[in-house]
Design an enzyme around this catalytic site. Structure first.
Site, mmCIF file in Angstrom:
data_model
loop_
_atom_site.group_PDB
_atom_site.id
_atom_site.type_symbol
_atom_site.label_atom_id
_atom_site.label_comp_id
_atom_site.label_asym_id
_atom_site.label_seq_id
_atom_site.Cartn_x
_atom_site.Cartn_y
_atom_site.Cartn_z
ATOM 1 N N LYS A 204 0.802 -1.159 -0.154
ATOM 2 C CA LYS A 204 0.071 -0.058 -0.054
ATOM 3 C C LYS A 204 0.902 1.206 0.057
ATOM 4 C CE LYS A 204 -4.179 1.618 -0.128
ATOM 5 N NZ LYS A 204 -5.022 1.188 -1.310
ATOM 6 N N SER A 410 -8.306 -0.087 -5.837
ATOM 7 C CA SER A 410 -8.733 0.026 -4.384
ATOM 8 C C SER A 410 -10.204 0.241 -4.269
ATOM 9 C CB SER A 410 -7.941 1.224 -4.003
ATOM 10 O OG SER A 410 -7.762 1.211 -2.728
#
Length: 619
Positions: A204, A410
Site C-alpha cells: 500500500k 482500491s
C-alpha cells in the site's frame, strides 16, 4: 393665492412609488427579453449541415474521458468565461466515427491529434476509440492522422490510420511509461510536522511520500511489474498496426541518438526511416490529399470538412443505429474519486452514484446494468454504500456487469465486487486491495515558528484529537484497529465475490496494483475486453437477444438548470472570450501549482471514519 408646498413625507412616498414602478418595468422588460430569446432559440434550427461530400475531422481536445467533469451548467459557465478545462468524451468520438462509417457523405476520416492531451498509463479509452476507427476503415474509407508532435498517447491512436502525416519539424517521441512521485518526509521532518500514517499491506504505497524519502523496494517491484505489462501491450498493439515488430520499435528507441546523428538531427526523418510515419511534409501536402478525397471548397480553398462535434449535432438523436427504446441495458459511468455524499459528474458520490444505481433498479425497462468504473478509489465508507446498492440490483434479478476502464483500483475494485462479471482491459490498473488513514499534527511548527501552543481540558481523551495538538495516547491504536477491520471487510467482500479464501485474496492484496492481464490471471477479473464486450455480455445474461437498447443513466437536470443551460448556450454562440486563457507551461509546472494540486487532493478526503481505499494513482 399662494400654492401650498407638499409635505416632505409625500415627496418621499412619490419618489418611492416612482422607483418601484421603474423597477417593475425593468424586470418585466428583462423577463420579456429572456422569453423572446428562448422562443427564438426554440424556433430556429441551429444544427450544422453536413456537406454533400466531406471529411470528418476528429480532433480531441485535452484528455479523453469517460465522463465530463462538473455539471453541464458549470461547464457552460466555464466555457463562456474561458476557464474550461479541455476534455473530450470518449463516447462522442466513438459515436461520431461509427455513424460516419455508414454515412455516404463522409468520404474520409482525419485524426487531428495536436490538441489531444496525454493519456498516461491508460489505454483503455484509446483502445475503444481505436476499435471504432478500425470499424470505419472496414467500410473501405481511408483514415489519415496528423500531428506536429506524436507523444506516446497520440501515436497509439494515430496507428489506427492508413496514412500518418508528420511535419518536417515535428517528431515521434515514444517515451514509454513511468511512475515518479514527490516524497515529503524530509520536508515534514524539517518543519517538525508529525504526519501519522496508518496502513495495511506491504504494497500500500499510496502513503509512502509522507513516511519515506524514496520509493520502497516493494513499491518498485509492483510498479515496474505493471508498467512493463502496459508497455508490452502498447508495443504489441502499435507493432501490429504498423506491420512491424515490437523488437524493431524498441531498437529504434534504444538507438535514437545514433539515428538522429545519421539524419542530421532531423527527428521527423528518423520517424520516416524507421517506419513510424508514412509522410513527412508541410501542411499543404496533407491538405492536397484531403482535397483529392473529398473535393475543394470554393469558399475556404481547402477540403470540405465537418468537425465531429458539429457532425454529432447535425445527427441529433440519430447518432447511433442502436434503438433507445424498449428493454435494454443500463450503463452508469463511475469516474473519478469516490467521495462521501452528493457529488458532481467527474467524481463518484456515495449518495449521487447510489441514486443512479437505484434508478436503474426501479426502471422496468432496464433488464441489466453495466457499471463502467474509472476510479482509483477514495472513501471506504462511500465505496461500501455504492457496493450495497449494486448488490440490491442483483437481488432484484437484474445482472450487474462491471467494465473496468483505465483505472479500477482500491475503492474502484471494492464497488466492482457486487457484480456477476468483471471485464477489464488488458491495460487496466486494478487491484490495490488495501486501506490507509493519515492524520497530520502541526503542534511543533506552531510552537517553534509562531510561538503558539494549544492547551485545555476535555471530558474524554477522544475530545483532544485535533491537528494542532499532539495525537493523544491510544488514538493511533484506535485508528489502526478500525483500519484492520476495514481491510478484513475488503478481503471478505472480494473472497465472497471471487470464490476465493481470504488468505488467497490477502496474498494478491496488501495494496498491490496489478495490470488487467495479471488481474485476470490471479482471478480478480473474469474477462478481458472493452465496454462494448461488457454490454453485450450483460444483455446475454439478461436474455435480451441481439435487439436491445442501451441507455446511459445520468442525473437529470431540473427545469431551472435546463433554462439556464439554454441561455448560456445561446450567449456562448454569440460571444467568445478573447485571448488565450490557457495557463502557461511555466505556471503549470511551477512548485506552487503542484503543491496546490496536492492540497486539493487532501482536502477532498471526507470519509466519515477517515479511512480510505485509494491507490492515489495520479497520472
Amino acid at each position: 393665492m399662494e400654492k401650498k408646498k407638499a409635505p416632505l413625507v409625500e415627496v418621499v412616498f412619490a419618489v418611492g412609488r416612482g422607483i418601484d414602478i421603474s423597477r417593475r418595468i425593468v424586470l418585466n422588460l428583462l423577463f420579456l427579453f429572456i422569453l423572446v430569446l428562448l422562443l427564438v432559440a426554440m424556433a430556429a434550427d441551429p444544427r450544422p449541415q453536413v456537406p454533400r461530400t466531406t471529411v470528418l475531422v476528429v480532433a480531441p481536445e485535452g484528455r479523453i474521458v469517460e465522463q465530463l467533469t462538473g455539471d453541464p451548467t458549470t461547464r457552460a459557465i466555464q466555457k463562456l468565461t474561458g476557464g474550461e478545462v479541455p476534455e473530450t468524451l470518449a463516447k462522442d468520438l466513438i459515436d461520431a466515427i461509427l455513424a460516419a462509417r455508414d454515412d455516404e457523405r463522409v468520404k474520409a476520416l482525419l485524426l487531428d491529434l495536436d490538441g489531444m492531451g496525454p493519456a498516461g498509463w491508460g489505454l483503455s479509452k484509446l483502445q475503444d476509440v481505436k476499435a471504432a476507427v478500425n470499424e470505419f476503415k472496414a467500410s473501405g474509407k481511408p483514415v489519415l492522422a496528423t500531428a506536429d508532435i506524436y507523444e506516446t498517447s497520440r501515436y497509439f491512436l494515430a496507428t489506427a490510420a492508413d496514412e500518418i502525416y508528420l511535419h518536417p519539424m515535428g517528431a515521434v517521441v515514444l517515451d514509454g511509461y513511468s511512475r515518479f512521485r514527490t516524497y515529503y518526509k524530509k520536508g515534514l521532518d524539517k518543519y517538525q510536522v508529525d504526519w501519522h500514517v496508518f496502513k495495511v499491506g506491504d504494497y500500500k504505497s499510496a502513503v509512502e511520500p509522507y513516511e519515506r524519502t524514496d520509493m520502497s523496494e516493494e513499491a518498485r517491484t509492483a510498479n515496474l511489474g505493471f508498467l512493463r505489462d502496459l508497455w508490452g501491450s502498447y508495443l504489441e498493439d502499435v507493432a501490429g498496426s504498423r506491420n512491424t515488430t515490437r523488437e524493431a520499435i524498441e531498437d529504434s528507441i534504444l538507438r535514437l541518438n545514433d539515428l538522429l546523428r545519421e539524419a542530421g538531427g532531423q527527428a521527423a526523418e528518423v520517424a520516416l526511416r524507421v517506419g513510424l510515419v508514412d509522410h513527412v511534409g508541410d501542411r499543404d501536402a496533407l491538405r492536397d490529399r484531403l482535397i483529392e478525397l473529398a473535393g475543394e471548397s470554393g469558399v475556404t480553398h481547402s477540403y470540405h470538412r465537418i468537425d465531429f462535434p458539429d457532425y454529432l449535432e447535425a445527427l441529433g438523436t440519430d447518432r447511433t443505429p442502436r434503438k433507445s427504446y424498449g428493454d435494454g441495458v443500463g450503463v452508469i459511468v463511475a469516474k473519478g474519486e469516490i467521495l462521501y455524499g452528493d457529488q458532481p459528474p467527474g467524481t463518484i458520490g456515495s449518495e449521487s452514484t447510489a441514486a443512479l444505481v437505484r434508478k436503474a433498479r426501479h426502471n422496468q425497462r432496464v433488464k441489466a446494468l453495466v457499471l463502467r468504473v474509472d476510479s482509483g478509489g477514495g472513501s471506504a465508507f462511500a465505496s461500501e454504500v455504492i457496493r450495497r446498492e449494486l448488490e440490491l440490483v442483483r437481488k432484484a434479478g437484474k445482472p450487474v456487469v462491471v467494465s473496468m476502464g483505465t483505472l479500477a483500483a482500491s475503492g474502484g475494485y471494492w464497488i466492482s465486487t457486487a457484480s456477476d462479471e468483471i471485464w477489464a482491459n488488458p491495460n487496466t490498473i486494478t487491484g490495490s486491495i488495501g486501506a490507509f488513514a493519515m492524520f497530520p499534527t502541526f503542534q511543533k511548527p506552531l510552537d517553534e515558528y509562531l510561538g503558539m501552543r494549544v492547551d485545555g481540558v476535555g471530558t474524554t481523551w477522544l475530545a483532544g484529537i485535533r491537528p494542532d495538538r499532539e495525537l493523544p495516547e491510544g488514538a493511533g491504536e484506535m485508528i489502526q484497529q478500525m483500519l484492520e477491520r476495514t481491510y478484513q471487510d475488503f478481503l471478505r467482500q472480494v473472497s465472497e465475490a471471487r470464490g476465493m479464501t481470504t488468505d488467497e485474496v490477502h496474498a494478491i492484496g496488501q495494496g498491490r496494483v496489478w495490470s488487467g492481464i495479471d488481474a485476470h490471471g490471479h482471478g480478480l477479473v473474469d474477462q478481458l475486453g472493452g465496454l462494448s464486450d461488457a454490454i453485450a455480455s450483460a444483455a446475454q445474461l439478461a436474455g435480451l437477444g441481439d435487439d436491445y437498447a442501451v441507455r446511459y443513466i445520468e442525473k437529470e437536470l431540473d427545469f431551472e438548470d435546463r433554462v439556464m443551460l439554454a441561455l448560456l448556450d445561446d450567449v456562448s454562440a454569440w460571444y467568445r472570450p478573447s485571448g488565450d486563457s490557457s495557463s502557461s507551461p511555466l505556471l503549470q509546472d511551477s512548485l506552487m501549482a503542484f503543491l496546490s494540486r496536492q492540497a486539493e487532493i487532501l482536502s477532498r478526503f471526507n470519509d466519515p471514519n477517515g479511512i480510505y481505499a485509494d491507490c492515489l494513482c495520479d497520472f
